[in-house]
Scaffold this active site. Structure first.
Site, mmCIF file in Angstrom:
data_model
loop_
_atom_site.group_PDB
_atom_site.id
_atom_site.type_symbol
_atom_site.label_atom_id
_atom_site.label_comp_id
_atom_site.label_asym_id
_atom_site.label_seq_id
_atom_site.Cartn_x
_atom_site.Cartn_y
_atom_site.Cartn_z
ATOM 1 N N PHE A 190 0.869 -1.374 0.040
ATOM 2 C CA PHE A 190 -0.020 0.059 -0.011
ATOM 3 C C PHE A 190 0.983 1.228 -0.167
ATOM 4 O O PHE A 190 1.954 1.190 0.398
ATOM 5 C CB PHE A 190 -0.847 -0.066 1.284
ATOM 6 C CG PHE A 190 -0.289 0.099 2.561
ATOM 7 C CD1 PHE A 190 0.081 1.249 3.170
ATOM 8 C CD2 PHE A 190 0.080 -1.045 3.245
ATOM 9 C CE1 PHE A 190 0.645 1.425 4.394
ATOM 10 C CE2 PHE A 190 0.909 -1.170 4.276
ATOM 11 C CZ PHE A 190 1.153 0.260 5.035
ATOM 12 N N CYS A 191 0.469 2.291 -0.576
ATOM 13 C CA CYS A 191 0.796 3.723 -0.724
ATOM 14 C C CYS A 191 -0.133 4.749 -0.483
ATOM 15 O O CYS A 191 -1.303 4.345 -0.120
ATOM 16 C CB CYS A 191 1.875 3.979 -1.674
ATOM 17 S SG CYS A 191 0.819 3.833 -3.217
ATOM 18 N N THR A 192 0.352 6.064 -0.594
ATOM 19 C CA THR A 192 -0.691 6.999 -0.119
ATOM 20 C C THR A 192 -1.870 7.047 -0.910
ATOM 21 O O THR A 192 -3.194 6.958 -0.526
ATOM 22 C CB THR A 192 -0.119 8.425 -0.318
ATOM 23 O OG1 THR A 192 1.403 8.536 0.597
ATOM 24 C CG2 THR A 192 -1.046 9.552 0.373
ATOM 25 N N ILE A 250 -4.218 4.573 0.817
ATOM 26 C CA ILE A 250 -4.371 5.009 2.118
ATOM 27 C C ILE A 250 -5.628 5.985 2.102
ATOM 28 O O ILE A 250 -6.697 5.935 2.971
ATOM 29 C CB ILE A 250 -3.186 5.505 2.902
ATOM 30 C CG1 ILE A 250 -2.048 4.341 2.915
ATOM 31 C CG2 ILE A 250 -3.653 6.005 4.362
ATOM 32 C CD1 ILE A 250 -1.067 5.001 3.466
#
Length: 308
Positions: free
Chosen positions: A178-180, A207
């Protein structure tokens, strides 16, 4: 302007632009005409950025963006800001819209399995799944998912080297990343597939989508999410978080960190005080002086630079 008038949009789209340089000037003009601020990156692999403006302006520029070659399905994520999140608009040409430094990585060809925000908790709770945060160390430092692995990278370019050094830890594991907002995972999942990892998953919308869609009482997220604008961080429901920026090192700090002995506005914080020389600090002090003088002339900078 009231808070409702600042709509913030995070977006990216991988496509093939034959001549991204031809798109830059018209896009810059369209944004300027609509009063849009922020940053958009153009490369042969697509577009990436975060922008802000009025509701009408944002709707109009999104229509313009979706008219670009191959961008009709461009998706975006929205939030709001109580103050202008960007001082100006910049449309830039880059080699990559998110820099990984791996020329064979191609998210247009294939990526991992997208996982909707509502299904993410079940996936990352499974015992045969390793959850990896692909963001940089200072982002992970203010919030992440429970039990996620922090590669402690300084930049996304460091991720392949970290994987090569640690890949044996994940033998026979499914990988969930996952990332922003999702863009880094488009590349990291393609990279791992190219490295022979068979089951790779990533959080669709990143996120930001999770914090928007998943109720706080059901959340496995702890802390806040770093964002690359003047809000600095957001929490559940995409409400503005408590963080501010140290304008010397660009790392997030909490309001109480301003009371620490190492803090000097625009010059240093407890995270970077020992990393810069006195000459650096003197240069930063001069920058703050010029900003203060500009403010006295009625000019406006991004919040955080403007005041103490």
């Amino acid at each position: 302007m009231s808070a409702s008038m600042f709509t913030v949009v995070a977006l990216y789209h991988f496509t093939r632009f034959e001549d991204p340089s031809a798109l830059r000037a018209p896009l810059q003009k369209a944004c300027d005409d609509l009063g849009i601020t922020g940053s958009l990156l153009l490369a042969q692999e697509g577009i990436n950025g975060t922008i802000a403006g009025t509701r009408k302006g944002i709707d109009t520029i999104l229509g313009h963006l979706r008219s670009l070659p191959g961008c009709s399905t461009l998706e975006h994520k929205e939030s709001s800001a109580s103050l202008p999140p960007f001082p100006r608009m910049k449309v830039k040409l880059k080699k990559e819209i998110v820099t990984m430094g791996q020329p064979d990585v191609d998210p247009v060809a294939r990526v991992g399995h997208y996982v909707e925000a509502k299904d993410w908790n079940a996936l990352i709770s499974a015992p045969d799944v390793a959850v990896i945060d692909t963001r940089n160390d200072y982002e992970v430092g203010i919030g992440t998912f429970e039990g996620a692995i922090d590669p402690q990278t300084k930049s996304f370019r460091d991720f392949p080297k970290w994987w090569e050094a640690n890949k044996e830890r994940f033998h026979n594991k499914k990988i969930a990343m996952f990332c922003t907002g999702g863009i880094r995972c488009e590349k990291s999942t393609n990279y791992l597939l190219g490295q022979g990892v068979e089951e790779v998953y990533h959080l669709k919308g990143g996120i930001l989508k999770y914090l928007e869609d998943v109720p706080q009482e059901d959340s496995q997220w702890t802390g806040d999410c770093f964002v690359f604008d003047a809000r600095v961080s957001v929490g559940h429901g995409l409400a503005e978080g408590p963080h501010q920026l140290c304008y010397a090192c660009r790392r997030p700090i909490l309001p109480e960190d301003r009371a620490r002995a190492e803090y000097e506005h625009g010059v240093s914080c407890h995270q970077c005080h020992g990393d810069t020389s006195e000459a650096d600090k003197d240069r930063f002090r001069e920058r703050q002086k010029q900003i203060r003088l500009a403010r006295e002339r009625g000019e406006t900078h991004m919040r955080g630079y403007d005041g103490n």
